[in-house]
Design an enzyme around this catalytic site. Sequence first.
Site, PDB file in Angstrom:
ATOM      1  N   GLY A 143      27.185 -14.684  -0.292  1.00 25.01           N
ATOM      2  CA  GLY A 143      25.941 -15.415  -0.403  1.00 25.01           C
ATOM      3  C   GLY A 143      24.786 -14.451  -0.227  1.00 25.01           C
ATOM      4  O   GLY A 143      24.365 -13.769  -1.155  1.00 25.01           O
ATOM      5  N   PHE A 168      28.276 -23.075  -5.123  1.00 20.92           N
ATOM      6  CA  PHE A 168      26.980 -23.629  -4.709  1.00 20.92           C
ATOM      7  C   PHE A 168      25.912 -23.451  -5.788  1.00 20.92           C
ATOM      8  O   PHE A 168      24.749 -23.156  -5.489  1.00 20.92           O
ATOM      9  CB  PHE A 168      26.483 -22.987  -3.402  1.00 20.92           C
ATOM     10  CG  PHE A 168      27.515 -22.905  -2.312  1.00 20.92           C
ATOM     11  CD1 PHE A 168      28.260 -24.016  -1.945  1.00 20.92           C
ATOM     12  CD2 PHE A 168      27.735 -21.708  -1.646  1.00 20.92           C
ATOM     13  CE1 PHE A 168      29.210 -23.936  -0.928  1.00 20.92           C
ATOM     14  CE2 PHE A 168      28.678 -21.619  -0.629  1.00 20.92           C
ATOM     15  CZ  PHE A 168      29.420 -22.732  -0.269  1.00 20.92           C
ATOM     16  N   THR A 170      23.259 -24.593  -8.165  1.00 21.06           N
ATOM     17  CA  THR A 170      22.366 -25.702  -8.494  1.00 21.06           C
ATOM     18  C   THR A 170      22.160 -25.764 -10.006  1.00 21.06           C
ATOM     19  O   THR A 170      22.015 -24.742 -10.655  1.00 21.06           O
ATOM     20  CB  THR A 170      21.023 -25.523  -7.770  1.00 21.06           C
ATOM     21  OG1 THR A 170      21.255 -25.510  -6.360  1.00 21.06           O
ATOM     22  CG2 THR A 170      20.076 -26.651  -8.108  1.00 21.06           C
ATOM     23  N   TYR A 245      19.455  -5.033  -8.462  1.00 23.46           N
ATOM     24  CA  TYR A 245      18.024  -4.882  -8.252  1.00 23.46           C
ATOM     25  C   TYR A 245      17.257  -6.041  -8.882  1.00 23.46           C
ATOM     26  O   TYR A 245      16.228  -6.476  -8.349  1.00 23.46           O
ATOM     27  CB  TYR A 245      17.574  -3.539  -8.813  1.00 23.46           C
ATOM     28  CG  TYR A 245      18.366  -2.397  -8.214  1.00 23.46           C
ATOM     29  CD1 TYR A 245      18.119  -1.950  -6.924  1.00 23.46           C
ATOM     30  CD2 TYR A 245      19.415  -1.807  -8.929  1.00 23.46           C
ATOM     31  CE1 TYR A 245      18.871  -0.929  -6.359  1.00 23.46           C
ATOM     32  CE2 TYR A 245      20.177  -0.784  -8.370  1.00 23.46           C
ATOM     33  CZ  TYR A 245      19.904  -0.353  -7.088  1.00 23.46           C
ATOM     34  OH  TYR A 245      20.657   0.641  -6.527  1.00 23.46           O
ATOM     35  N   GLU A 254      11.713 -16.267  -5.268  1.00 21.80           N
ATOM     36  CA  GLU A 254      12.443 -17.459  -4.820  1.00 21.80           C
ATOM     37  C   GLU A 254      12.057 -17.833  -3.395  1.00 21.80           C
ATOM     38  O   GLU A 254      11.892 -19.014  -3.067  1.00 21.80           O
ATOM     39  CB  GLU A 254      13.947 -17.194  -4.904  1.00 21.80           C
ATOM     40  CG  GLU A 254      14.809 -18.351  -4.444  1.00 21.80           C
ATOM     41  CD  GLU A 254      16.291 -18.091  -4.670  1.00 21.80           C
ATOM     42  OE1 GLU A 254      17.115 -18.722  -3.980  1.00 21.80           O
ATOM     43  OE2 GLU A 254      16.622 -17.258  -5.542  1.00 21.80           O
ATOM     44  N   HIS A 350      10.306 -41.956  14.483  1.00 20.51           N
ATOM     45  CA  HIS A 350      10.616 -43.173  13.715  1.00 20.51           C
ATOM     46  C   HIS A 350      11.636 -44.049  14.440  1.00 20.51           C
ATOM     47  O   HIS A 350      11.891 -45.181  14.003  1.00 20.51           O
ATOM     48  CB  HIS A 350      11.162 -42.810  12.327  1.00 20.51           C
ATOM     49  CG  HIS A 350      10.108 -42.586  11.286  1.00 20.51           C
ATOM     50  ND1 HIS A 350       9.313 -41.470  11.251  1.00 20.51           N
ATOM     51  CD2 HIS A 350       9.724 -43.356  10.220  1.00 20.51           C
ATOM     52  CE1 HIS A 350       8.490 -41.538  10.208  1.00 20.51           C
ATOM     53  NE2 HIS A 350       8.710 -42.665   9.577  1.00 20.51           N
ATOM     54  N   GLY A 376      18.556 -17.062   1.327  1.00 20.73           N
ATOM     55  CA  GLY A 376      18.493 -16.044   2.377  1.00 20.73           C
ATOM     56  C   GLY A 376      18.432 -16.714   3.730  1.00 20.73           C
ATOM     57  O   GLY A 376      17.416 -17.310   4.097  1.00 20.73           O
ATOM     58  N   GLU A 379      18.703 -15.642   9.679  1.00 19.77           N
ATOM     59  CA  GLU A 379      19.156 -14.450  10.385  1.00 19.77           C
ATOM     60  C   GLU A 379      19.046 -13.192   9.514  1.00 19.77           C
ATOM     61  O   GLU A 379      18.680 -12.117   9.991  1.00 19.77           O
ATOM     62  CB  GLU A 379      20.597 -14.639  10.860  1.00 19.77           C
ATOM     63  CG  GLU A 379      20.784 -15.726  11.911  1.00 19.77           C
ATOM     64  CD  GLU A 379      20.754 -17.145  11.338  1.00 19.77           C
ATOM     65  OE1 GLU A 379      20.692 -18.098  12.133  1.00 19.77           O
ATOM     66  OE2 GLU A 379      20.789 -17.305  10.087  1.00 19.77           O
TER      67      GLU A 379
END
Length: 390
Positions: A143, A168, A170, A245, A254, A350, A376, A379
């Site tokens: 990741g 993962f 999208t 890169y 992003e 609420h 990202g 951590e």
Amino acid sequence: MTSHDPSDFKPTLPFFRHEHELLRDTIRRFIADRVLPQADAWEEAGFVPREILREMGELGLLGIRYDSRHGGSELDTLATVVLAEELGRSTYGGFAVTVLVHTDMASPHLFHAGTPEQIDRYMPDLIAGKKIAAVAMTEAGAGSDLASMRMTARRDGNEWVLNGSKMFITNGIHADLYFVAAKTGAPGRNRDISMFIVEKGTPGFSVARPLKKHGWLSSDTAELSFIDCRIPAENLLGQEGKGFYALTRNLQNERIVLGAQAMGEASRAIELAVEWATQRQAFGAALWEKQTIRHRLATRLAQVEAARSLVYSCAWRDAQGQQVVKEVSMVKALCGDLVNQVMYDCLQFHGGMGFIRETAIERMTRDARVQSIGGGATEVMLEEIAKRMV
């Protein structure tokens, strides 16, 4: 007691020009007219209908920073921030990320690295919303650590052969065009990554399975499979071996976008909490009369305004061509954690209704959780900051 109309919120900092405010108004009207009446159904269906994205394309919302020759508006990073912030304020994180992956996480790879032929072939349809894009870089074991990528691509005559899987992703189910990262170097050369264009329907490429998520329910997310997937040699995107890169460069954009989305979500959550607190009666008075609630929400609002200013400043510097790696990492770490803290308090105030699926704050709290992970992890971002402090 003042009214808390969401249309009251409009930043007035000097970063923004008239065209930014016109853009904000256009997005806000579109969300009110076309998104909010239908978005609950998209949550149930698990995806945003393609016609909604085509409508956004017709309004010029999918090509904000791209050249006019291909249908873009030629605006700047601040315009992208306006888009992300307003999408975040919609209260539907799945809808927001569906759009932002297309506009600011996938299609920039084509715009920045594509050949003139590739750009002419694909960019007009991406800007118009006729084709939807996804970027496939994340794997189950890679990741934030891109160098651990295991998917490979090898040259075979006039073709590239892709093997591996992505996780993962999208827009992974409904996209038409995928920008795929794969290792092309010799074993042990961890950063020899290249990018490729893969069209839906290419033999050997398939959606392995849709993924059911904790939040962002209206964004379609999938695991992708590539088994001897052959694509033409000209589908190499950018220079061979330079994909690492390209990925890290686009991650800067992003992270600004995700920070803006998060602060849009947080500011709207505070508005909803104030509306609830001024109306909800408890112990003979409105919740707003409890000092601890007023002060907690006031503190959160101050934190959100400070973080938003960091996002705006970072976007302005990026638009000037300045290096903002450290600042972008600050944006991602700060905003990703802060939006979760805000949602925790707003749901708390609420009471029981905050735990019920029919309330916006319950959905927003689920959607916000990934903000400190995706794009990202906090951590990793803190380590990026720390490396640049000495």
